[in-house]
Write an enzyme that holds these catalytic residues in place. Sequence first.
Site, mmCIF file in Angstrom:
data_model
loop_
_atom_site.group_PDB
_atom_site.id
_atom_site.type_symbol
_atom_site.label_atom_id
_atom_site.label_comp_id
_atom_site.label_asym_id
_atom_site.label_seq_id
_atom_site.Cartn_x
_atom_site.Cartn_y
_atom_site.Cartn_z
ATOM 1 N N TRP A 180 0.825 -1.204 0.000
ATOM 2 C CA TRP A 180 0.000 0.000 0.000
ATOM 3 C C TRP A 180 0.860 1.255 0.000
ATOM 4 O O TRP A 180 0.481 2.262 -0.618
ATOM 5 C CB TRP A 180 -0.978 -0.025 1.168
ATOM 6 C CG TRP A 180 -1.886 -1.211 1.072
ATOM 7 C CD1 TRP A 180 -1.935 -2.301 1.890
ATOM 8 C CD2 TRP A 180 -2.850 -1.474 0.033
ATOM 9 N NE1 TRP A 180 -2.852 -3.214 1.435
ATOM 10 C CE2 TRP A 180 -3.434 -2.732 0.308
ATOM 11 C CE3 TRP A 180 -3.257 -0.761 -1.094
ATOM 12 C CZ2 TRP A 180 -4.416 -3.281 -0.522
ATOM 13 C CZ3 TRP A 180 -4.235 -1.319 -1.922
ATOM 14 C CH2 TRP A 180 -4.807 -2.564 -1.626
ATOM 15 N N ASP A 196 -1.501 6.649 6.522
ATOM 16 C CA ASP A 196 -2.587 5.772 6.113
ATOM 17 C C ASP A 196 -2.804 4.785 7.249
ATOM 18 O O ASP A 196 -1.981 3.913 7.496
ATOM 19 C CB ASP A 196 -2.199 5.042 4.829
ATOM 20 C CG ASP A 196 -3.240 4.024 4.372
ATOM 21 O OD1 ASP A 196 -4.259 3.840 5.070
ATOM 22 O OD2 ASP A 196 -3.025 3.406 3.319
ATOM 23 N N LYS A 232 -12.307 -1.971 7.820
ATOM 24 C CA LYS A 232 -11.556 -2.898 8.660
ATOM 25 C C LYS A 232 -11.933 -2.733 10.137
ATOM 26 O O LYS A 232 -12.339 -3.685 10.782
ATOM 27 C CB LYS A 232 -10.064 -2.705 8.435
ATOM 28 C CG LYS A 232 -9.680 -2.916 6.962
ATOM 29 C CD LYS A 232 -8.231 -2.629 6.697
ATOM 30 C CE LYS A 232 -7.921 -2.588 5.216
ATOM 31 N NZ LYS A 232 -8.063 -3.868 4.526
#
Length: 365
Positions: free
Chosen positions: A106, A176, A200
């Site tokens: 990511w 992030d 999540k």
Amino acid sequence: MKLQVNRAYNFNAGPSALPLSVLEKAQEELLDFRRTGMSVMELSHRSKAYEEVHNHAIDSLRELLSIPDDYKVLFLQGGASLQFSMIPMNFLQAEKKAAYVMTGSWSEKAFSEAKLLGEVYYAASTKDGNYRSIPKLKELQYHTDDAYLHITSNNTIYGTQWKEFPNTGGVPLIADMSSDILSKPIDVNNFALIYAGAQKNLGPSGVTVVIIRKDFLEQANTQIPTMLKYSTHAKNNSLYNTPPTFGIYMLSEVLNWAKELGGLDVIADLNEKKAKLIYDVIDTSNGFYLGHAEQDYRSLMNITFNLKTPELEKSFLEKAKQEGFIGVNGHRSIGGCRVSAYNAVPIKGCQAFREFMIQFQKENY
């Protein structure tokens, strides 16, 4: 009347498990939300009934994360993936550079998007070690005049997590936090901007939370499309256009659940216990199970490991699925096994998986 359903042991990396009580409340309110005669999905986003949901979600997130008054809380769309572009569009000025710490897939994607929009470079990378660790703080190399330093706080694919964050001084720190936000207390003051996809720990997919310091927001580029400006959403309380109303409603209820549970100190303790149940099996297996992440950097959210042979690994994953453990396959890019023990995964699920791992080893050692 509540339907009786069999709940799977859900270890999916995202969209992931939601608290059962939240799902039950959503089911209860689905057709007639608080005597409006409508579902929350049917309410106008300009209505008082929805406005109360929206503002309650913002206030609850502020409470749980102790977000100071000089930060804005935004609800956006497009996932963390759109943030990879929005951040450099807003904050990577032509005369500056941005530093990225590379700790997994990511952060690679975030870097690639920013590279299309300005000058970026690696402040550090653990790619050569197959992303088994997080760089030490003293290893980070960035410039005092950088536009920002970007990190990914938890790495879902490789199973690593930052245990402490850099003190960047005057360099804006951006994180992030898609896969570990709300999993433990953090000091929001350390960050200029935090972003996280909801799917999540915060709720269902479709909502992206952004927490942004007001003075940083004031530095943003104004010569970009309206919907890609953070200021557009900040000025309109994230109601410039129709927001993902049902997702925000669900997020609000997940935050209520987190508060009723006792807040982030209690949640962090539970997450430590859940992860320990599985890491202990790996560590005492004499090499039958092989953890991917180095011990000092292990994620509490995503526990990644392999078995000692590919044949055993295939058999393990097939058997796990037969036993009702869902989402245990590693990410398609690297394979292996992964147990995602997000906030809403009950400790009994991790206990059951621990027993499965022990039994499988006994039968196949």
